[in-house]
Design a protein around this motif. Structure first.
Motif, PDB file in Angstrom:
ATOM      1  N   ARG A  95      36.437  40.155  35.957  1.00 18.66           N
ATOM      2  CA  ARG A  95      36.387  38.849  36.630  1.00 18.66           C
ATOM      3  C   ARG A  95      36.393  39.021  38.144  1.00 18.66           C
ATOM      4  NH1 ARG A  95      38.288  34.109  34.140  1.00 18.66           N
ATOM      5  NH2 ARG A  95      39.365  33.635  36.100  1.00 18.66           N
ATOM      6  N   MET A  96      37.304  39.830  38.652  1.00 20.98           N
ATOM      7  CA  MET A  96      37.355  40.037  40.100  1.00 20.98           C
ATOM      8  C   MET A  96      36.105  40.737  40.604  1.00 20.98           C
ATOM      9  SD  MET A  96      41.333  40.795  41.202  1.00 20.98           S
ATOM     10  CE  MET A  96      41.539  42.299  40.239  1.00 20.98           C
ATOM     11  N   MET A 134      41.278  33.696  30.608  1.00 20.42           N
ATOM     12  CA  MET A 134      41.918  34.993  30.665  1.00 20.42           C
ATOM     13  C   MET A 134      43.083  35.062  29.676  1.00 20.42           C
ATOM     14  SD  MET A 134      43.392  37.033  33.986  1.00 20.42           S
ATOM     15  CE  MET A 134      44.718  35.886  34.305  1.00 20.42           C
ATOM     16  N   VAL A 176      41.172  41.123  33.931  1.00 13.26           N
ATOM     17  CA  VAL A 176      40.926  40.570  35.256  1.00 13.26           C
ATOM     18  C   VAL A 176      39.970  41.413  36.090  1.00 13.26           C
ATOM     19  CG1 VAL A 176      42.754  41.683  36.647  1.00 13.26           C
ATOM     20  CG2 VAL A 176      42.128  39.301  37.083  1.00 13.26           C
ATOM     21  N   GLY A 203      37.946  33.432  44.978  1.00 14.68           N
ATOM     22  CA  GLY A 203      38.049  33.696  43.545  1.00 14.68           C
ATOM     23  C   GLY A 203      38.815  34.972  43.262  1.00 14.68           C
ATOM     24  N   ARG A 259      47.138  34.923  40.126  1.00 13.49           N
ATOM     25  CA  ARG A 259      47.467  34.538  38.746  1.00 13.49           C
ATOM     26  C   ARG A 259      47.946  35.751  37.942  1.00 13.49           C
ATOM     27  NH1 ARG A 259      42.825  32.922  37.605  1.00 13.49           N
ATOM     28  NH2 ARG A 259      43.083  30.802  38.379  1.00 13.49           N
ATOM     29  N   SER A 260      47.284  36.870  38.124  1.00 10.29           N
ATOM     30  CA  SER A 260      47.649  38.081  37.389  1.00 10.29           C
ATOM     31  C   SER A 260      49.042  38.559  37.777  1.00 10.29           C
ATOM     32  CB  SER A 260      46.628  39.190  37.673  1.00 10.29           C
ATOM     33  OG  SER A 260      45.336  38.796  37.304  1.00 10.29           O
ATOM     34  N   ASP A 274      42.402  35.065  41.129  1.00  4.82           N
ATOM     35  CA  ASP A 274      42.634  35.927  39.967  1.00  4.82           C
ATOM     36  C   ASP A 274      43.777  36.902  40.226  1.00  4.82           C
ATOM     37  OD1 ASP A 274      40.815  34.959  38.104  1.00  4.82           O
ATOM     38  OD2 ASP A 274      39.158  36.118  38.942  1.00  4.82           O
TER      39      ASP A 274
END
Length: 521
Positions: A293-294, A1, A290, A305, A312-313, A309
């Motif tokens: 990804r999510m 990312m 993101v 997961g 982290r974001s 994400d």
């Protein structure tokens, strides 16, 4: 990312820098605090507002997850083409209706305009309404590119828009245009009108070219059915409701700003635009990377997961935006003096823009976190919950700004409006976190709180040092753009160095991730 984010951040920075050059050119040409810029501003934000109300929110919340899930199917291109066809036909009808309703739209958003200013705003609005269609096609093409992993390409497209409008503003000055005239001539009005809409058309053309290079054929179908229109409408219905509530906030705030005095609407709009820059460069980059990804993690029912994400974001965004928030609070007036205190703009209008921006700075981190959390709901295929939260945030905002309008007026009202925004977004962030915790089981709360508290301590220390340096430097140099430039450089250097040092001493690990992303290679 982080690797993808670097490319997206570069594209966003170039886009936003050219966007600010565009703003500076328009302010210089039309004059901050003039009736011409107020009329232009109201007309220019209206197409975007209507587009968001009719379809923009739905595209952001529904279409990208749907296209990601369709990407592996053999009929993925046909699905995207039918979706694009639906957008074109629907928004084409909206353009026709809004062109006819332009006087009613202007009256609803800027009731404080004088007759001559209203006439000009209506004229601009009619020329700008085709932008609704251009925005819709652009957003759909951007969603197609995102679903194909082309995340940076859509972020370059606004550069074309900005360059066209910059050229339009410069041409307006060259033909003798000025914001202090009673009204621009016919040729000057046409130049501003056609040039501004041509910018959005150029943005659409760039995305069409990028889609073609990505292998997507730009083809319209006479019958756009076959994509689950009813399902999309059901999912998007909640989003439309939340966007309608947000536009209600916009209408109320705009009406109040238009009554605050001549030129106050443009002051408020420019402060909001500057506030959006760091959010766009950092948070929008994270959101763009993101969300797919999510969505994939949610499609696998991998809630851990999604949580990873999301955490982290939020942490990376908070660490990156905290020092920017402190800079806006401390250096807001200096920033806007440097940017706007020249040409047709009065120093007092430039400083008021900065004072409003300084209060907006308090909303930066909560606003970014709130927006990222909403995307987690969208990735889960849930548009109802974020819509209800958004409606609640809008209700809080409207209630606060109406109370503020009763307690204050004039220039102070603009500052109060920005403060109300900060309170409302903080409320939205808190509620979203609580609901997501219930939905996901956990949101990595302890780690998020620990990182944000350490970041807040480092940003506060940096802000205090920057404020002390700014006061010391400002005294001998006096007012004006040159003094503001010296203040900004000195205070930013001192505050930035202290933030980096304090964050390292406090063990903010995300800062190392961000700095590594900035290194080439």
């Amino acid at each position: 990312m982080v690797r993808a984010g670097r490319a997206m951040a570069v594209a966003t920075v170039v886009s936003r820098v050219t966007g600010f050059v565009r703003t500076l050119v328009l302010v210089t040409a039309l004059g901050l605090g003039t009736r011409l810029l107020d009329a232009y501003t109201v007309a220019n934000v209206t197409p975007n507002t209507i587009y968001e109300l009719v379809m923009g929110g739905a595209l952001a919340s529904v279409v990208v997850p749907l296209l990601v899930r369709q990407a592996s199917r053999p009929d993925a291109d046909l699905f995207a083409q039918r979706l694009l066809s639906l957008v074109v036909y629907g928004l084409g009808a909206v353009v026709i209706a809004t062109v006819l309703a332009a006087p009613l739209i202007v009256d609803a958003t800027a009731a404080g305009f004088a007759p001559s200013e209203r006439h000009l705003a209506v004229l601009f609005t009619r020329f700008f309404m085709p932008q609704i269609l251009f925005y819709g096609v652009s957003a759909t093409l951007a969603a197609v590119l995102n679903a194909r992993g082309r995340l940076a390409a859509p972020l370059w497209a606004p550069v074309a828009n900005n360059l066209v409008v910059i050229a339009t503003g410069l041409a307006f000055v060259l033909v003798g245009g000025t914001g202090h005239a009673a009204s621009p001539g016919t040729a000057q009005t046409l130049l501003l009108s056609v040039g501004t809409s041509a910018g959005v058309a150029a943005q659409m053309a760039v995305l069409a070219f990028a889609g073609r290079r990505a292998g997507f054929r730009l083809r319209l179908h006479a019958d756009p059915r076959g994509i689950g229109v009813r399902r999309i409408a059901a999912m998007a219905g909640w989003t439309v409701g939340s966007v309608a509530a947000a536009q209600g906030v916009f209408v109320v705030s705009t009406r109040l700003a238009s009554h605050a005095g001549t030129g106050m609407l443009a002051v408020y709009s420019n402060a909001s635009t500057i506030f959006q820059l760091p959010y766009a460069v950092i948070a929008v980059t994270v959101i763009t990377g993101v969300l797919p990804r999510m969505s994939r993690a949610a499609g696998r029912r991998d809630l851990a997961g999604v949580t990873a994400d999301l955490s982290r974001s939020l942490r990376l965004t908070g660490v990156a935006l905290a020092p920017v928030s402190a800079a806006l609070v401390v250096l807001g007036p200096a920033l806007t003096t440097l940017m706007f205190a020249h040409g047709s703009t009065s120093p007092s209008a430039a400083r008021l823009t900065g004072q409003t921006l300084a209060v907006y700075g308090l909303a930066l981190v909560p606003f970014a976190g709130y927006q990222i959390m909403l995307r987690a709901f969208y990735a889960l295929g849930d548009t109802r919950t974020p819509a209800l939260i958004s409606v609640g945030v809008s209700a809080v905002t409207v209630g606060l700004v109406l109370v503020a309008a009763q307690l204050t007026g004039g220039a102070r009202l603009l500052i109060a409006l920005a403060g109300c925004t900060a309170v409302a977004y903080t409320t939205g962030l808190t509620v979203s976190a609580l609901v997501l915790r219930h939905r996901l089981g956990r949101v990595d709360g302890r780690r998020l709180l620990d990182t944000h508290l350490r970041t807040l301590a480092a940003a506060t220390a940096a802000g205090l040092v920057a404020a002390a340096v700014a006061r010391a430097v400002d005294a001998p140099f006096g007012a004006g753009p040159s003094s503001a430039a010296v203040v900004i450089v000195a205070a930013s250097a001192a505050g930035g160095a202290l933030y980096a040092l304090a964050a390292r001493l406090l063990g903010v690990a995300e800062l190392r991730v961000l700095t590594s992303a900035l290194r080439p290679g």
